[in-house]
Design a protein around this motif. Structure first.
Motif, mmCIF file in Angstrom:
data_model
loop_
_atom_site.group_PDB
_atom_site.id
_atom_site.type_symbol
_atom_site.label_atom_id
_atom_site.label_comp_id
_atom_site.label_asym_id
_atom_site.label_seq_id
_atom_site.Cartn_x
_atom_site.Cartn_y
_atom_site.Cartn_z
ATOM 1 N N ASP A 127 -12.564 -26.849 39.442
ATOM 2 C CA ASP A 127 -12.082 -28.225 39.324
ATOM 3 C C ASP A 127 -11.209 -28.614 40.512
ATOM 4 N N ARG A 128 -10.348 -27.675 40.958
ATOM 5 C CA ARG A 128 -9.500 -27.965 42.122
ATOM 6 C C ARG A 128 -10.363 -28.161 43.369
ATOM 7 N N ILE A 129 -11.377 -27.347 43.507
ATOM 8 C CA ILE A 129 -12.266 -27.446 44.669
ATOM 9 C C ILE A 129 -13.010 -28.771 44.660
ATOM 10 N N ARG A 130 -13.447 -29.202 43.487
ATOM 11 C CA ARG A 130 -14.116 -30.506 43.388
ATOM 12 C C ARG A 130 -13.173 -31.632 43.814
ATOM 13 N N GLU A 131 -11.893 -31.504 43.454
ATOM 14 C CA GLU A 131 -10.924 -32.529 43.842
ATOM 15 C C GLU A 131 -10.757 -32.568 45.366
ATOM 16 N N TRP A 132 -10.610 -31.406 45.987
ATOM 17 C CA TRP A 132 -10.484 -31.365 47.448
ATOM 18 C C TRP A 132 -11.740 -31.906 48.113
ATOM 19 N N HIS A 133 -12.891 -31.504 47.593
ATOM 20 C CA HIS A 133 -14.149 -31.986 48.143
ATOM 21 C C HIS A 133 -14.264 -33.499 47.966
ATOM 22 N N GLY A 134 -13.828 -33.992 46.836
ATOM 23 C CA GLY A 134 -13.866 -35.428 46.583
ATOM 24 C C GLY A 134 -12.980 -36.218 47.529
ATOM 25 N N ASP A 135 -11.950 -35.556 48.078
ATOM 26 C CA ASP A 135 -11.077 -36.194 49.064
ATOM 27 C C ASP A 135 -11.664 -36.117 50.474
ATOM 28 N N GLY A 136 -12.874 -35.578 50.584
ATOM 29 C CA GLY A 136 -13.528 -35.495 51.875
ATOM 30 C C GLY A 136 -13.189 -34.263 52.682
ATOM 31 N N ARG A 137 -12.643 -33.237 52.038
ATOM 32 C CA ARG A 137 -12.235 -32.029 52.764
ATOM 33 C C ARG A 137 -13.313 -30.954 52.669
ATOM 34 N N GLU A 138 -13.366 -30.131 53.696
ATOM 35 C CA GLU A 138 -14.252 -28.966 53.704
ATOM 36 C C GLU A 138 -13.441 -27.776 53.194
ATOM 37 N N VAL A 139 -14.007 -27.020 52.268
ATOM 38 C CA VAL A 139 -13.257 -25.970 51.570
ATOM 39 C C VAL A 139 -13.864 -24.599 51.852
ATOM 40 N N PHE A 140 -12.990 -23.660 52.228
ATOM 41 C CA PHE A 140 -13.381 -22.262 52.406
ATOM 42 C C PHE A 140 -12.642 -21.434 51.368
ATOM 43 N N VAL A 141 -13.392 -20.627 50.624
ATOM 44 C CA VAL A 141 -12.828 -19.821 49.539
ATOM 45 C C VAL A 141 -13.205 -18.359 49.767
ATOM 46 N N TYR A 142 -12.184 -17.479 49.768
ATOM 47 C CA TYR A 142 -12.446 -16.056 49.957
ATOM 48 C C TYR A 142 -11.752 -15.237 48.876
ATOM 49 N N PHE A 143 -12.528 -14.404 48.217
ATOM 50 C CA PHE A 143 -11.995 -13.496 47.205
ATOM 51 C C PHE A 143 -11.608 -12.179 47.865
ATOM 52 N N ASN A 144 -10.388 -11.732 47.588
ATOM 53 C CA ASN A 144 -9.827 -10.534 48.216
ATOM 54 C C ASN A 144 -9.581 -9.416 47.208
ATOM 55 N N ASN A 145 -10.080 -9.573 45.989
ATOM 56 C CA ASN A 145 -9.930 -8.545 44.951
ATOM 57 C C ASN A 145 -11.175 -7.662 44.954
ATOM 58 N N ASP A 146 -11.321 -6.890 46.034
ATOM 59 C CA ASP A 146 -12.596 -6.199 46.270
ATOM 60 C C ASP A 146 -12.839 -5.016 45.347
ATOM 61 N N GLY A 147 -11.786 -4.453 44.742
ATOM 62 C CA GLY A 147 -11.938 -3.263 43.909
ATOM 63 C C GLY A 147 -12.977 -3.443 42.814
ATOM 64 N N GLY A 148 -13.856 -2.444 42.681
ATOM 65 C CA GLY A 148 -14.869 -2.499 41.635
ATOM 66 C C GLY A 148 -15.908 -3.577 41.812
ATOM 67 N N GLY A 149 -15.933 -4.193 42.984
ATOM 68 C CA GLY A 149 -16.875 -5.287 43.205
ATOM 69 C C GLY A 149 -16.452 -6.600 42.577
#
Length: 246
Positions: A210-232
């Protein structure tokens, strides 16, 4: 017209993890083949090894040739700049980074500048560093010490077109501020006691969607990276979040 995922890029922090066997990689896959398999599942990745040892210029040129069309590489700034010198006298590092960034060509995403949690607010030092960066390098700054959480700091980032890195993780302040045309989100794991631990629930990921949709709706480009690599966990969480936004 493209969908939301044309301007929302979801991936993981790093790709070369042995414990991702049976999650993203088949058993026995050679280390050097992991990236080729990773790019089949994701359209972006955050390079973290650059923090420990900054790659050669030729390595960046090699990534430009090897990565498929449309794939975007974010790169973590070297600890020599961010942790050893704490952005002091950054000119030599900026020249080296810019030379490499140029070679990355159309595969470049965002330069992540992560400051150590012990680095207290210093507007003059951060501001000077930002003035030294070429305007064609997109930058996100991860400010971990709580003293940076101030409207004046966010205004400074806005003036320089620099993204504030939104963080989720144990003992990190989750501040939902967008200070540039780019939003940079690092998800370090939901464990309240251990950074990089745990797997986000579907409810958590739905909230972030939902937060990403809000940023996208404001015309922003969004990069999301997950850093909890343990266990995949990062792989599964990234795939689930992407499915929520598809």
């Amino acid at each position: 017209m493209g969908g939301i995922l044309d301007r929302v890029h979801i991936g993981t922090s790093g790709w070369s993890y042995a414990h991702w066997e049976h999650v993203l990689y088949p058993p026995g896959l050679p280390v050097w083949d992991r990236l080729a398999l990773y790019v089949r599942s994701f359209s972006t990745v955050e390079l973290n090894s650059s923090y420990y040892r900054w790659p050669r210029t030729s390595t960046f040129a090699g990534w430009r040739r090897r990565l498929p069309p449309g794939f975007l590489l974010s790169v973590k700034a070297p600890r020599g700049l961010t942790h050893a010198k704490r952005l002091y006298a950054p000119e030599a590092w900026v020249r080296r980074i810019a030379e490499c960034w140029h070679e990355l060509g159309d595969k470049r995403a965002v330069l992540l500048v992560q400051l150590p949690p012990t680095f207290e607010r210093d507007d003059a030092r951060l501001g000077y560093f930002l003035t030294q960066l070429p305007p064609w390098i997109r930058v996100a700054v991860e400010l971990r010490h709580p003293s940076w959480d101030d409207d004046a700091v966010y205004r400074m980032l806005e003036e320089h077109g620099t993204a504030y890195c939104v963080m989720s993780g144990a003992n990190l302040r989750c501040v939902l501020r967008a200070t540039a045309e780019t939003v940079y989100l690092r998800l370090h794991g939901p464990d309240h006691d251990h950074l990089y631990g745990g797997s986000y629930s579907n409810e958590d990921l739905g909230w972030w969607a939902d937060r990403i949709r809000e940023w996208h709706g404001d015309g922003r480009e969004v990069f999301v990276y997950f850093n909890n690599d343990g266990g995949g966990n990062a792989v599964r969480n990234a795939q689930t979040l992407r499915s929520f936004l598809s």
